[in-house]
Design an enzyme around this catalytic site. Structure first.
Site, mmCIF file in Angstrom:
data_model
loop_
_atom_site.group_PDB
_atom_site.id
_atom_site.type_symbol
_atom_site.label_atom_id
_atom_site.label_comp_id
_atom_site.label_asym_id
_atom_site.label_seq_id
_atom_site.Cartn_x
_atom_site.Cartn_y
_atom_site.Cartn_z
ATOM 1 N N ASP A 167 0.830 -1.209 0.000
ATOM 2 C CA ASP A 167 0.000 0.000 0.000
ATOM 3 C C ASP A 167 0.867 1.262 0.000
ATOM 4 O O ASP A 167 0.660 2.162 0.809
ATOM 5 C CB ASP A 167 -0.947 -0.019 1.207
ATOM 6 C CG ASP A 167 -1.808 -1.271 1.226
ATOM 7 O OD1 ASP A 167 -1.269 -2.357 1.459
ATOM 8 O OD2 ASP A 167 -3.023 -1.155 0.969
ATOM 9 N N ASP A 195 -1.773 -2.447 -4.013
ATOM 10 C CA ASP A 195 -2.072 -1.014 -3.923
ATOM 11 C C ASP A 195 -0.809 -0.194 -4.192
ATOM 12 O O ASP A 195 -0.062 0.147 -3.280
ATOM 13 C CB ASP A 195 -2.723 -0.617 -2.586
ATOM 14 C CG ASP A 195 -4.195 -0.989 -2.532
ATOM 15 O OD1 ASP A 195 -4.718 -1.526 -3.531
ATOM 16 O OD2 ASP A 195 -4.823 -0.720 -1.489
ATOM 17 N N TYR A 198 -2.510 4.619 -5.999
ATOM 18 C CA TYR A 198 -3.679 5.383 -5.522
ATOM 19 C C TYR A 198 -4.111 6.454 -6.520
ATOM 20 O O TYR A 198 -4.739 7.446 -6.149
ATOM 21 C CB TYR A 198 -3.443 5.959 -4.117
ATOM 22 C CG TYR A 198 -3.384 4.869 -3.083
ATOM 23 C CD1 TYR A 198 -2.230 4.097 -2.946
ATOM 24 C CD2 TYR A 198 -4.484 4.559 -2.285
ATOM 25 C CE1 TYR A 198 -2.185 3.039 -2.046
ATOM 26 C CE2 TYR A 198 -4.437 3.504 -1.380
ATOM 27 C CZ TYR A 198 -3.279 2.755 -1.263
ATOM 28 O OH TYR A 198 -3.230 1.708 -0.379
ATOM 29 N N ASN A 232 -7.012 -3.534 -4.407
ATOM 30 C CA ASN A 232 -8.264 -2.914 -4.873
ATOM 31 C C ASN A 232 -8.000 -1.616 -5.649
ATOM 32 O O ASN A 232 -8.779 -1.253 -6.525
ATOM 33 C CB ASN A 232 -9.220 -2.667 -3.704
ATOM 34 C CG ASN A 232 -8.606 -1.862 -2.593
ATOM 35 O OD1 ASN A 232 -7.545 -2.230 -2.088
ATOM 36 N ND2 ASN A 232 -9.218 -0.767 -2.219
ATOM 37 N N HIS A 317 -3.873 -9.436 -1.075
ATOM 38 C CA HIS A 317 -4.070 -8.044 -0.667
ATOM 39 C C HIS A 317 -4.942 -7.916 0.593
ATOM 40 O O HIS A 317 -4.560 -7.284 1.558
ATOM 41 C CB HIS A 317 -4.652 -7.208 -1.811
ATOM 42 C CG HIS A 317 -4.701 -5.755 -1.474
ATOM 43 N ND1 HIS A 317 -3.569 -5.007 -1.206
ATOM 44 C CD2 HIS A 317 -5.743 -4.897 -1.300
ATOM 45 C CE1 HIS A 317 -3.905 -3.765 -0.905
ATOM 46 N NE2 HIS A 317 -5.217 -3.675 -0.942
ATOM 47 N N HIS A 327 -11.750 -2.434 6.911
ATOM 48 C CA HIS A 327 -11.789 -3.597 6.020
ATOM 49 C C HIS A 327 -12.045 -4.879 6.800
ATOM 50 O O HIS A 327 -11.540 -5.947 6.443
ATOM 51 C CB HIS A 327 -10.481 -3.704 5.225
ATOM 52 C CG HIS A 327 -10.155 -2.469 4.448
ATOM 53 N ND1 HIS A 327 -11.018 -1.949 3.518
ATOM 54 C CD2 HIS A 327 -9.082 -1.643 4.479
ATOM 55 C CE1 HIS A 327 -10.475 -0.856 3.003
ATOM 56 N NE2 HIS A 327 -9.320 -0.651 3.560
ATOM 57 N N HIS A 354 -3.670 -3.810 2.482
ATOM 58 C CA HIS A 354 -5.046 -3.290 2.534
ATOM 59 C C HIS A 354 -5.333 -2.443 3.774
ATOM 60 O O HIS A 354 -5.831 -1.329 3.666
ATOM 61 C CB HIS A 354 -6.037 -4.450 2.404
ATOM 62 C CG HIS A 354 -7.394 -4.050 1.912
ATOM 63 N ND1 HIS A 354 -7.597 -3.051 0.988
ATOM 64 C CD2 HIS A 354 -8.633 -4.537 2.219
ATOM 65 C CE1 HIS A 354 -8.909 -2.951 0.752
ATOM 66 N NE2 HIS A 354 -9.549 -3.832 1.481
ATOM 67 N N VAL A 355 -5.069 -2.991 4.956
ATOM 68 C CA VAL A 355 -5.251 -2.220 6.188
ATOM 69 C C VAL A 355 -3.964 -1.430 6.408
ATOM 70 O O VAL A 355 -2.876 -2.009 6.425
ATOM 71 C CB VAL A 355 -5.527 -3.165 7.376
ATOM 72 C CG1 VAL A 355 -5.639 -2.364 8.663
ATOM 73 C CG2 VAL A 355 -6.782 -3.976 7.111
ATOM 74 N N HIS A 356 -4.103 -0.107 6.561
ATOM 75 C CA HIS A 356 -2.917 0.753 6.585
ATOM 76 C C HIS A 356 -2.302 0.814 7.976
ATOM 77 O O HIS A 356 -2.324 1.841 8.651
ATOM 78 C CB HIS A 356 -3.267 2.131 6.031
ATOM 79 C CG HIS A 356 -3.785 2.050 4.634
ATOM 80 N ND1 HIS A 356 -4.590 2.997 4.064
ATOM 81 C CD2 HIS A 356 -3.607 1.090 3.684
ATOM 82 C CE1 HIS A 356 -4.896 2.625 2.834
ATOM 83 N NE2 HIS A 356 -4.312 1.476 2.577
HETATM 84 FE FE LIG Z 1 -6.257 -1.802 -0.399
#
Ligand SMILES: [Fe+2]
Ligand SMILES: *[C@@H]1O[C@H](CO)[C@@H](O)[C@H](O)[C@H]1NC(C)=O
Ligand SMILES: *[C@@H]1O[C@H](CO)[C@@H](O)[C@H](O)[C@H]1NC(C)=O
Ligand SMILES: *[C@@H]1O[C@H](CO)[C@@H](O)[C@H](O)[C@H]1NC(C)=O
Ligand SMILES: *[C@@H]1O[C@H](CO)[C@@H](O)[C@H](O)[C@H]1NC(C)=O
Ligand SMILES: *[C@@H]1O[C@H](CO)[C@@H](O)[C@H](O)[C@H]1NC(C)=O
Length: 466
Positions: A167, A195, A198, A232, A317, A327, A354-356
């Site tokens: 990410d 990711d 962005y 995503n 992801h 999420h 996915h989870v930041h």
């Molecule tokens: Fe993501």
């Protein structure tokens, strides 16, 4: 470890010693470390890291990835903007004698009102293992030279060091993460958990942000292969703009060696690299029973030879185990489909993004539930992988700070900071793993431990604070 963590760990150790209760020792750790919360702001278009290289039609956005299953090929993509120019890569083992060449192809794509530059892809093959190669792209007018090192031939005790980043995005924090990774390590390749840019957060999914991102990361990616996982933010499904083909910018720019592992789409595939067998899964492609991804994975696991590649690592992801309030449970349906295989085939480590934020689990599984028996809680399981969420590359969406309380017993360590990790495989039994938050110096590891291999040495390893 911060002082607070250290005190916490000592207190926990004392409590365990006094109580002699394995159960009490399973309590996880939520790091007390708090970074200064600020928004992660994207670097402006005129940032130094986005500058195009000088020279007429100079190749830019050079980024490499492994080009076959064994590690003897490399996919080399780059972009030219004025005219197509040459799609040929010159290469060789001596810097001033690039006496081999391979011819690639170029293409363009459009996205709404954006038209890409000329995107070149060239795969160079039949490389020797464990060898430094120099390569050049462009034409004589503006030739740019880089180098990379091929991995050693697969074997059970071949050491190899991977970086882990997820990410990433293109904020000032992303730049710090990349610089921290570069300054940190002996890592030779990056396992990237999805990711990338962005760009889809910009109006009309402004695809110039795919170009800026690739110029930003070139300083590392032209020299080290990054192994790609689709997230995503790679989907770019935008029917309101007339863009209905999922993954269009991503798949036009980032090729993977999927055919060499018998996959039928670039989003799920596998590679061998030194002593590791890496399986990349696609959270955003169909994975239900009878789907191409399901059938591929079903036949993939039995092919892994742990005498050749002891370390079985899966990238995806959307995490299956995630105790942040972001999420939440998005990875659940894929977990239900595939987790029994992960236990059966003794996967060592699963990395997701996915989870930041950052999180590491104990070795647990949750495969007993059958809708009526009530056995729906994760349980300790030494055949199960450790799940690591490392979506903390620093993108513009900022940190995920809201965690579910109390910390679930399967969660060993969690902290909302930007960072990256290093996985240093030593031999068939041992790998040293360390997560580095951006605020610390290179040598400081905020979460570190020795992993033992599930096939060769399945000892209880997720408490061994190194
Ligand atoms: Fe993501
Ligand atoms: C990005 O990081 C590099 C390496 O530390 C530095 O040289 C550069 O100035 C940074 N750029 C921005 C926009 O922060
Ligand atoms: C290319 O040069 C290398 C030495 O740098 C030599 O070993 C090799 O045989 C040469 N190959 C060809 C095809 O000329
Ligand atoms: C597994 O790999 C080992 C070591 O390379 C090799 O000796 C063995 O034949 C392989 N097994 C199979 C079933 O291919
Ligand atoms: C954290 O997440 C929970 C669950 O979604 C929510 O109820 C709570 O309001 C959130 N807290 C903050 C400070 O956002
Ligand atoms: C594997 O590496 C670990 C950690 O460096 C070491 O302690 C162990 O002795 C090694 N095993 C073998 C068989 O060399």
């Amino acid at each position: 470890m911060g002082l607070a963590n250290r005190i916490g760990a000592v207190a926990l150790a004392v409590a365990c010693a006094v109580l002699l209760l394995g159960v009490a020792c399973r309590a996880g750790q939520t790091s007390e470390y708090r970074r200064l919360l600020g928004q992660a702001i994207d670097m402006p278009l005129d940032a130094d890291v986005f500058r195009a290289p000088p020279g007429h039609n100079a190749p830019q956005q050079v980024h490499i990835t492994q080009g076959d299953h064994e590690g003897t090929a490399m996919i080399i993509p780059w972009v030219t903007t004025v005219e197509p120019g040459s799609s040929t890569v010159l290469y060789g083992t001596s810097e001033d004698n690039l006496n081999y060449s391979a011819k690639g192809k170029h293409s363009q794509y459009t996205f709404y009102k954006y038209t890409s530059g000329y995107i070149h892809h060239c795969t160079i093959k039949k490389l020797k293992f464990d060898t430094k190669y120099y390569y050049a792209v462009g034409t004589e007018e503006t030739l740019r030279k880089f180098w990379f090192r091929t991995p050693p031939k697969s074997g059970p005790d071949v050491p190899y060091t991977f970086g882990l980043i997820g990410d990433l995005g293109q904020s000032f924090d992303s730049n710090v993460t990349l610089a921290h990774y570069e300054s940190n390590s002996e890592a030779q390749a990056v396992l990237f958990v999805g990711d990338l840019t962005y760009a889809d957060n910009y109006p009309y999914h402004d695809n110039t942000r795919w170009d800026t991102w690739a110029r930003f990361v070139e300083r590392n990616l032209a020299y080290q292969p990054w192994i790609w996982t689709a997230g995503n933010h790679e989907i770019d499904f935008a029917p309101e703009l007339g863009e209905t083909k999922p993954f269009k910018p991503y798949s036009s720019r980032y090729h993977t060696p999927y055919k060499s592992s018998g996959s039928t789409a670039p989003y799920w595939y596998s590679i061998k690299r030194a002593s590791a067998y890496i399986i990349v899964l696609a959270s955003y492609s169909a994975y239900g029973k009878y789907t191409p991804q399901y059938k591929w994975l079903e036949s993939e696991f039995p092919k892994v030879n742990r005498s050749e590649t002891p370390w079985l690592i899966v990238l995806m992801h959307a995490p299956w185990y995630n105790s942040y309030n972001y999420h939440y449970m998005e990875g659940e349906s894929m977990r239900v489909m595939y987790e029994p295989w992960f236990v059966k085939y003794k996967v060592d480590l699963v990395f997701a993004g996915h989870v930041h934020a950052y999180e590491r689990t104990h070795r647990i599984s949750n495969v007993a539930y059958n809708i009526i028996n009530g056995l729906c809680s994760p349980i300790p399981d030494q055949s199960a992988p450790v799940y690591i969420t490392i979506g903390d590359g620093g993108n513009q969406e900022g940190l995920a700070t809201n965690m579910s309380e109390p910390q679930p017993s399967y969660s060993a360590f969690r902290e909302a900071s930007f960072g990256h990790a290093i996985l240093d495989i030593k031999n068939r039994t041992h790998a040293y793993y360390a997560w580095h938050r951006n605020q610390d110096g290179a040598a400081v590891a905020a979460d570190a431990l020795w992993f033992t291999n599930r096939y060769w040495m399945p000892t209880d390893d997720s408490f061994n604070d190194a």
